[in-house]
Scaffold this motif. Structure first.
Motif, short mmCIF file in Angstrom:
data_model
loop_
_atom_site.label_atom_id
_atom_site.label_comp_id
_atom_site.label_asym_id
_atom_site.label_seq_id
_atom_site.Cartn_x
_atom_site.Cartn_y
_atom_site.Cartn_z
N PRO A 141 0.82 -1.22 0.00
CA PRO A 141 0.00 0.00 0.00
C PRO A 141 0.85 1.26 0.00
O PRO A 141 1.94 1.30 0.57
CB PRO A 141 -0.80 -0.12 1.30
N ILE A 142 0.33 2.29 -0.65
CA ILE A 142 1.06 3.55 -0.75
C ILE A 142 0.71 4.46 0.41
O ILE A 142 -0.46 4.74 0.69
CB ILE A 142 0.76 4.25 -2.08
N VAL A 143 1.75 4.93 1.10
CA VAL A 143 1.64 5.94 2.13
C VAL A 143 2.22 7.22 1.53
O VAL A 143 3.42 7.28 1.24
CB VAL A 143 2.40 5.54 3.41
N LEU A 144 1.38 8.21 1.31
CA LEU A 144 1.80 9.43 0.63
C LEU A 144 2.12 10.51 1.66
O LEU A 144 1.25 10.92 2.42
CB LEU A 144 0.69 9.90 -0.32
N LEU A 145 3.37 10.97 1.66
CA LEU A 145 3.81 12.03 2.57
C LEU A 145 4.12 13.28 1.76
O LEU A 145 4.85 13.22 0.78
CB LEU A 145 5.07 11.60 3.33
N GLY A 146 3.56 14.41 2.17
CA GLY A 146 3.81 15.66 1.47
C GLY A 146 4.24 16.74 2.43
O GLY A 146 3.65 16.90 3.50
N SER A 148 4.94 20.88 2.93
CA SER A 148 4.73 22.24 2.45
C SER A 148 3.86 22.24 1.19
O SER A 148 2.75 21.71 1.21
CB SER A 148 6.08 22.92 2.22
N MET A 149 4.34 22.80 0.08
CA MET A 149 3.59 22.73 -1.17
C MET A 149 3.26 21.28 -1.51
O MET A 149 2.16 20.98 -2.00
CB MET A 149 4.40 23.36 -2.30
N GLY A 150 4.20 20.39 -1.28
CA GLY A 150 3.97 18.97 -1.53
C GLY A 150 2.86 18.40 -0.68
O GLY A 150 2.18 17.45 -1.08
N GLY A 151 2.66 18.98 0.53
CA GLY A 151 1.55 18.55 1.36
C GLY A 151 0.22 18.93 0.75
O GLY A 151 -0.74 18.16 0.78
N GLY A 152 0.15 20.15 0.18
CA GLY A 152 -1.07 20.55 -0.51
C GLY A 152 -1.37 19.66 -1.70
O GLY A 152 -2.52 19.25 -1.93
N ILE A 153 -0.33 19.34 -2.46
CA ILE A 153 -0.49 18.45 -3.61
C ILE A 153 -0.93 17.06 -3.15
O ILE A 153 -1.83 16.44 -3.75
CB ILE A 153 0.82 18.37 -4.41
N ALA A 154 -0.32 16.57 -2.08
CA ALA A 154 -0.68 15.24 -1.56
C ALA A 154 -2.12 15.21 -1.08
O ALA A 154 -2.83 14.21 -1.26
CB ALA A 154 0.27 14.87 -0.42
N ALA A 155 -2.59 16.29 -0.46
CA ALA A 155 -3.97 16.34 0.02
C ALA A 155 -4.95 16.21 -1.13
O ALA A 155 -5.93 15.45 -1.06
CB ALA A 155 -4.22 17.64 0.79
N ARG A 160 -8.75 12.90 -4.31
CA ARG A 160 -9.26 12.52 -5.63
C ARG A 160 -9.03 11.05 -5.96
O ARG A 160 -9.76 10.47 -6.76
CB ARG A 160 -8.60 13.38 -6.70
N HIS A 161 -8.02 10.45 -5.38
CA HIS A 161 -7.62 9.09 -5.79
C HIS A 161 -7.44 8.17 -4.57
O HIS A 161 -6.36 7.63 -4.34
CB HIS A 161 -6.32 9.16 -6.60
N PRO A 162 -8.51 7.96 -3.79
CA PRO A 162 -8.39 7.11 -2.59
C PRO A 162 -8.07 5.66 -2.91
O PRO A 162 -7.58 4.93 -2.04
CB PRO A 162 -9.78 7.25 -1.94
N HIS A 163 -8.33 5.23 -4.13
CA HIS A 163 -8.02 3.85 -4.51
C HIS A 163 -6.52 3.64 -4.69
O HIS A 163 -6.05 2.50 -4.71
CB HIS A 163 -8.73 3.49 -5.81
N VAL A 164 -5.76 4.73 -4.79
CA VAL A 164 -4.31 4.63 -4.97
C VAL A 164 -3.58 4.93 -3.66
O VAL A 164 -2.58 4.29 -3.34
CB VAL A 164 -3.82 5.61 -6.06
N VAL A 165 -4.09 5.90 -2.90
CA VAL A 165 -3.43 6.35 -1.68
C VAL A 165 -4.09 5.68 -0.47
O VAL A 165 -5.25 5.96 -0.15
CB VAL A 165 -3.48 7.88 -1.54
N ALA A 166 -3.35 4.83 0.24
CA ALA A 166 -3.90 4.13 1.39
C ALA A 166 -3.86 4.97 2.65
O ALA A 166 -4.74 4.87 3.51
CB ALA A 166 -3.13 2.82 1.62
N ARG A 167 -2.82 5.77 2.81
CA ARG A 167 -2.66 6.64 3.97
C ARG A 167 -1.97 7.91 3.49
O ARG A 167 -1.23 7.89 2.50
CB ARG A 167 -1.82 5.97 5.05
N VAL A 168 -2.17 9.00 4.23
CA VAL A 168 -1.57 10.26 3.81
C VAL A 168 -1.05 11.01 5.02
O VAL A 168 -1.69 11.04 6.08
CB VAL A 168 -2.59 11.11 3.02
N GLY A 169 0.13 11.61 4.87
CA GLY A 169 0.71 12.44 5.90
C GLY A 169 0.97 13.83 5.37
O GLY A 169 1.67 13.99 4.35
N LEU A 170 0.40 14.84 6.00
CA LEU A 170 0.59 16.24 5.61
C LEU A 170 1.51 16.89 6.64
O LEU A 170 1.16 16.99 7.82
CB LEU A 170 -0.75 16.97 5.53
#
Length: 325
Positions: A141-146, A148-155, A160-170
């Protein structure tokens, strides 16, 4: 004696050729020695550079395999004026527990930039989603960490794509209307608070993003001159991006989209962040009540470099509490 002189002359000639070659290399690409040093650092912690064409952009990213093939894949997305190398301190502390994928975003670092292309939150989030589809692996599973600007992009990408991103860290993420500070006021006034054009402004930039001077990256001359020249050349592009993510109609898009994030999530800020005021974490938390909230003391905007041990612990907590998709 003649043999010794001939050998000495040969060595001297080879040394001269090498020096000239290095000088020509630096003259043609002043940032080359800096990039070579960063690449060596990445190699030292087990990262290997990869290249991948996704859509209309060539991505350059670092990758490190995990000891367990089924371990989560951590994708780390850098911020404004940043690059994949910003994540190296955290990557080192994560050991071999996770597969790591650390890209330069399109337009930044060594990834491709296309004149006239849109590098705002929305367009970059869609590019990132395509990239994630290409690098994902079954059972990891993909854990997406973003950051600053990358956090906004990650959010935006996670929403938009919950089927790809299993967890997210801003982490110190942009994209909400935080409490006014000097940085935000300057951006709204049409300025680039990160602009660098001499040694003094380079130090001011570092002091803005780092709370603790002792952990600021050392940039001695002539590397400092190369970095200054590089940043001067990047000024028009940086303003173009700020026009979209700092002053344009989509500057609060990440905060708006965050309400659609249902995945396990992490929000992490430093109390001394002078770029994205810590009040931003509260605003994101209202949209993401499921998120773990971590507030660190004694660090500024670059928590991933100033407090990598604490950030690594928070990421591990996110993964432990999260559920696979």
């Amino acid at each position: 004696m003649a043999v010794r002189l001939t050998r000495a002359r040969t060595v001297a000639l080879v040394a001269t050729v090498l020096v000239c070659a290095v000088a020509a290399w630096i003259w043609r690409e002043p940032m080359a020695p800096v990039r070579a040093g960063m690449a060596l650092q990445g190699w030292w912690i087990g990262l290997w550079e990869q290249r991948l064409v996704v859509g209309d952009h060539r991505w350059v990213y670092d990758e490190r395999e995990a000891a367990d093939p089924a371990a989560p894949t951590l994708v780390m997305v850098h911020g404004f004026t940043g690059s994949k190398e910003n994540w190296y301190p955290l990557a080192e502390r994560l050991g071999g527990h996770y597969r790591l994928v650390i890209p330069d975003l399109p337009g930044w670092g060594e990834s491709q930039r296309i004149d006239g292309a849109d590098y705002g939150f929305s367009a970059q989030a869609d590019r990132l989603a395509q990239f994630l589809q290409r690098v994902r692996r079954e059972g990891s599973p993909i854990v997406l960490l973003g950051h600053s600007m990358g956090g906004g992009i990650a959010a935006v990408a996670a929403a938009r794509h919950p089927h790809v991103v299993a967890r997210v860290g801003l982490i110190d993420a942009a994209g909400v209307r935080f409490r006014d500070n000097r940085f935000g006021i300057d951006v709204l006034a049409g300025e680039n608070p990160f602009a660098v054009d001499d040694a003094a402004s380079l130090q001011r930039y570092l002091d803005t993003v780092f709370h603790d001077r002792s952990v600021q990256p050392a940039i001695p001359w002539p590397a400092s001159r190369a970095v200054i020249d590089w940043r001067i050349a990047q000024a028009p592009f940086e303003q173009q991006v700020l026009d979209r993510i700092g002053r344009g109609g989509e500057r609060f898009l990440p905060g708006e989209m965050a309400a659609a994030i249902r995945q396990p999530a992490l929000l992490l800020w430093c109390r001394q962040d002078r770029v994205i005021d810590p009040s931003a974490m509260t605003l994101y938390a209202r949209q993401m009540p499921q998120a773990i909230q971590v507030s660190l003391d004694g660090c500024g905007h670059m928590s991933i470099m100033e407090k990598p041990d604490d950030v690594a612990a928070a990421v591990a907590l996110l993964i432990q509490r999260g559920t696979s998709r």
